[in-house]
Design a protein around this motif. Structure first.
Motif, PDB file in Angstrom:
ATOM      1  N   ASP A  12       0.842  -1.196   0.000  1.00 52.25           N
ATOM      2  CA  ASP A  12       0.000   0.000   0.000  1.00 52.25           C
ATOM      3  C   ASP A  12       0.877   1.245   0.000  1.00 52.25           C
ATOM      4  O   ASP A  12       0.576   2.240  -0.665  1.00 52.25           O
ATOM      5  CB  ASP A  12      -0.902   0.017   1.240  1.00 52.25           C
ATOM      6  N   ARG A 138       0.451   1.782  -3.793  1.00 51.28           N
ATOM      7  CA  ARG A 138      -0.631   2.738  -3.996  1.00 51.28           C
ATOM      8  C   ARG A 138      -0.210   4.149  -3.595  1.00 51.28           C
ATOM      9  O   ARG A 138      -0.768   5.130  -4.073  1.00 51.28           O
ATOM     10  CB  ARG A 138      -1.849   2.296  -3.192  1.00 51.28           C
ATOM     11  N   ASP A 301      -1.630  12.613  -6.502  1.00 45.75           N
ATOM     12  CA  ASP A 301      -2.569  12.069  -5.522  1.00 45.75           C
ATOM     13  C   ASP A 301      -2.020  10.811  -4.871  1.00 45.75           C
ATOM     14  O   ASP A 301      -2.746  10.069  -4.223  1.00 45.75           O
ATOM     15  CB  ASP A 301      -3.934  11.785  -6.165  1.00 45.75           C
ATOM     16  N   TRP A 302      -0.694  10.591  -5.000  1.00 44.32           N
ATOM     17  CA  TRP A 302      -0.076   9.366  -4.487  1.00 44.32           C
ATOM     18  C   TRP A 302       1.315   9.576  -3.899  1.00 44.32           C
ATOM     19  O   TRP A 302       1.819   8.713  -3.176  1.00 44.32           O
ATOM     20  CB  TRP A 302       0.055   8.332  -5.615  1.00 44.32           C
ATOM     21  N   ARG A 333      -6.832   8.029   3.179  1.00 39.93           N
ATOM     22  CA  ARG A 333      -7.124   8.098   1.742  1.00 39.93           C
ATOM     23  C   ARG A 333      -7.135   6.721   1.101  1.00 39.93           C
ATOM     24  O   ARG A 333      -7.977   6.425   0.249  1.00 39.93           O
ATOM     25  CB  ARG A 333      -6.097   9.003   1.059  1.00 39.93           C
ATOM     26  N   LEU A 334      -6.194   5.867   1.484  1.00 45.08           N
ATOM     27  CA  LEU A 334      -6.156   4.526   0.896  1.00 45.08           C
ATOM     28  C   LEU A 334      -7.374   3.711   1.290  1.00 45.08           C
ATOM     29  O   LEU A 334      -7.793   2.814   0.549  1.00 45.08           O
ATOM     30  CB  LEU A 334      -4.876   3.800   1.325  1.00 45.08           C
ATOM     31  N   GLN A 335      -7.932   3.998   2.448  1.00 44.03           N
ATOM     32  CA  GLN A 335      -9.079   3.241   2.939  1.00 44.03           C
ATOM     33  C   GLN A 335     -10.401   3.946   2.676  1.00 44.03           C
ATOM     34  O   GLN A 335     -11.451   3.516   3.161  1.00 44.03           O
ATOM     35  CB  GLN A 335      -8.896   2.977   4.440  1.00 44.03           C
ATOM     36  N   GLY A 336     -10.354   5.033   1.898  1.00 45.65           N
ATOM     37  CA  GLY A 336     -11.581   5.727   1.534  1.00 45.65           C
ATOM     38  C   GLY A 336     -12.222   6.486   2.660  1.00 45.65           C
ATOM     39  O   GLY A 336     -13.424   6.776   2.618  1.00 45.65           O
ATOM     40  N   ARG A 337     -11.444   6.835   3.674  1.00 50.64           N
ATOM     41  CA  ARG A 337     -11.975   7.601   4.793  1.00 50.64           C
ATOM     42  C   ARG A 337     -11.601   9.070   4.624  1.00 50.64           C
ATOM     43  O   ARG A 337     -10.584   9.395   4.025  1.00 50.64           O
ATOM     44  CB  ARG A 337     -11.398   7.089   6.128  1.00 50.64           C
ATOM     45  N   PRO A 338     -12.393   9.989   5.185  1.00 54.67           N
ATOM     46  CA  PRO A 338     -12.038  11.411   5.095  1.00 54.67           C
ATOM     47  C   PRO A 338     -10.788  11.695   5.917  1.00 54.67           C
ATOM     48  O   PRO A 338     -10.587  11.124   6.990  1.00 54.67           O
ATOM     49  CB  PRO A 338     -13.266  12.127   5.673  1.00 54.67           C
TER      50      PRO A 338
END
Length: 480
Positions: A12, A138, A301-302, A333-338
């Motif tokens: 990740d 990622r 973005d990475w 961000r990797l886990q889609g959380r704010p």
């Protein structure tokens, strides 16, 4: 194997650089379930552990202790002889674990972070090449630190001068040492080697620590001279040569010739963006890296840049702070959380720009945080500054006979809060965190009147500075 499994990245997060910033960004991300690896071509633990913070302070400490004892009647009579240089060097080596990183490697393993040995370079978006293998991730974080700047002085490079690495890892004490640079490293190492027995000459093109308040350099120059250091300000080396016997000759711009066994170049550093493959993703290594408050590199973005490499604040503790912010942001961000902007956003800006604590472990110590008076005015702030002689504080007078030091607060008059603080004196580093809290917390001068310093401690300087500033008009009771 499904197509999705086949395309799964190796990690990740891949971090380039296993210094304090790199270790922390990987650790904080890992604690949130991120699969992380660190790439390191040298020692896990980085510059601070082996060639900077820890060994330099170990070299300084014994001399500080001897001088502290000599400043006290009753103690000075018990102190005889010189510092045992061999014992100091041995103690220094113990703090570097003899330049072995077994303990740090074991920590990475216990934290669940993989270690990849070798030189890492960006090879494309989310790709890192280490030797002949390419790893995918990622997210990638650069934590490659800074590198020293060698002044453009004829003959200097060919004379093989010490850098700070060679000085802090030295296995001997040169009889004579010339130090080029009046910044933090130059001042600290001048004190260290003078205490170990070198005849030190310190050369500075301008003043000592000239980004700090003006009285800082005055106190340091006097203390260095008392230690036997030949301080020469406003001079520039015109040429350097090393002869076949190993002696170094430094010719100054006024024609003066200095001869020494070793020469130390300590003129600062710059972000280490060399040979990182940044051009492979459209970034110019020579332009530096600009990041947001979560250390995300602008336009990506990475890719993240943490610590010295982003140029925000070249200090270990600031790099670790940035790493905590970046590690949590990467995981979110990797886990889609704010991303928790309310936790890091505004505060990261103040920590890196308005409340950076700095300590020079000279003798006297220099401890400062926030803005100097001059820099506050450059920013357009309406400020008033107050100063006080630390030697007039009872706790300082007890701490050392004829205690010499000074303190200064810079106050934003419009908001009634401190924006800068500077302390110079023996053992003042421990005063600094109170000032840092006052600045970060935006504690008003009115409120600070109710933070009562214990008597008789050096912290009573806070009361004296407030008295010098004066009570704010219309001051209300605490419970109003």
């Amino acid at each position: 194997m499904t197509g999705a499994e086949a395309r799964r990245p190796d990690y990740d997060l891949i971090v380039l650089g296993a210094g304090p910033a790199g270790e922390n960004v990987a650790d904080y991300a890992t604690q949130h379930g991120v699969r992380a690896a660190i790439v390191e071509s040298e020692l896990v633990g980085g510059e601070c552990s082996y060639w900077a913070c820890m060994p330099s302070k170990a070299l300084l400490r014994s001399g500080h202790a001897i001088r502290a004892a000599r400043r006290l009647a009753g103690a000075r009579e018990a102190v005889g002889g010189a510092v045992d240089a061999a014992a100091v060097l041995a103690r220094r080596t113990s703090f570097t674990s003899d330049w072995k990183d077994d303990g740090q490697v074991a920590w990475l393993d216990s934290a669940g972070i993989d270690l990849i040995r070798g030189r890492g370079r960006i090879a494309g978006t989310g790709l890192v090449r280490v030797d002949d293998r390419v790893y995918s991730a990622r997210a990638v974080a650069l934590a490659t630190g800074s590198v020293p700047i060698l002044p453009d002085i004829p003959g200097l490079a060919a004379a093989a001068p010490w850098g700070t690495r060679e000085a802090t890892a030295a296995d001997h004490v040169p009889a004579r040492l010339v130090v080029i640079g009046g910044g933090v490293a130059g001042v600290e190492l001048a004190f260290a080697f003078a205490s170990l027995g070198s005849r030190v000459t310190l050369l500075a093109r301008t003043g000592l620590l000239d980004r700090e308040e003006p009285f800082v350099g005055d106190h340091l120059a006097a203390a260095l001279a008392e230690e036997g250091v030949d301080v020469r300000l406003g001079v520039t080396p015109a040429r350097v040569d090393r002869d076949t016997d190993g002696l170094v000759t430094v010719v100054l711009d006024d024609g003066t010739r200095l001869v020494a066994e070793e020469l130390l170049s300590a003129t600062g550093g710059r972000p280490n963006t060399d040979d990182l493959g940044l051009e492979s993703v459209g970034l110019d290594p020579g332009a530096g890296l600009t990041v947001d408050e979560t250390m995300l590199v602008d336009g990506t973005d990475w890719l993240y840049a943490v610590g010295d490499v982003n140029g925000r604040a070249l200090l270990t503790h600031q790099g670790k702070y940035q790493a905590r912010a970046a590690g949590e942001a990467i995981a979110a961000r990797l886990q889609g959380r704010p991303v928790a902007d309310e936790l890091w956003g505004r505060h990261a800006a103040s920590a890196d720009q308005l409340a950076v604590p700095r300590v020079v472990f000279s003798d006297p110590e220099v401890a400062s945080v926030g803005l100097s008076e001059a820099r506050a005015r450059e920013r357009g702030l309406h400020v008033r500054a107050v100063e006080y002689d630390l030697g007039q504080v009872a706790g300082a007078a007890l701490h050392a006979d004829d205690y010499a030091g000074r303190a200064k607060l810079v106050v934003d008059e419009d908001r009634g809060v401190i924006v800068g603080a500077t302390f110079v004196g023996q053992d003042v580093a421990e005063l600094l965190h109170a000032a840092t809290i006052a600045i970060v917390g935006e504690v008003t001068i009115e409120r600070l009147w109710h933070a009562v310093p214990a008597y008789p401690t050096i912290s009573e300087i806070w009361l004296r500075l407030l008295e010098t500033y004066g009570r704010p008009p219309g001051r209300r009771p605490l419970d109003a």
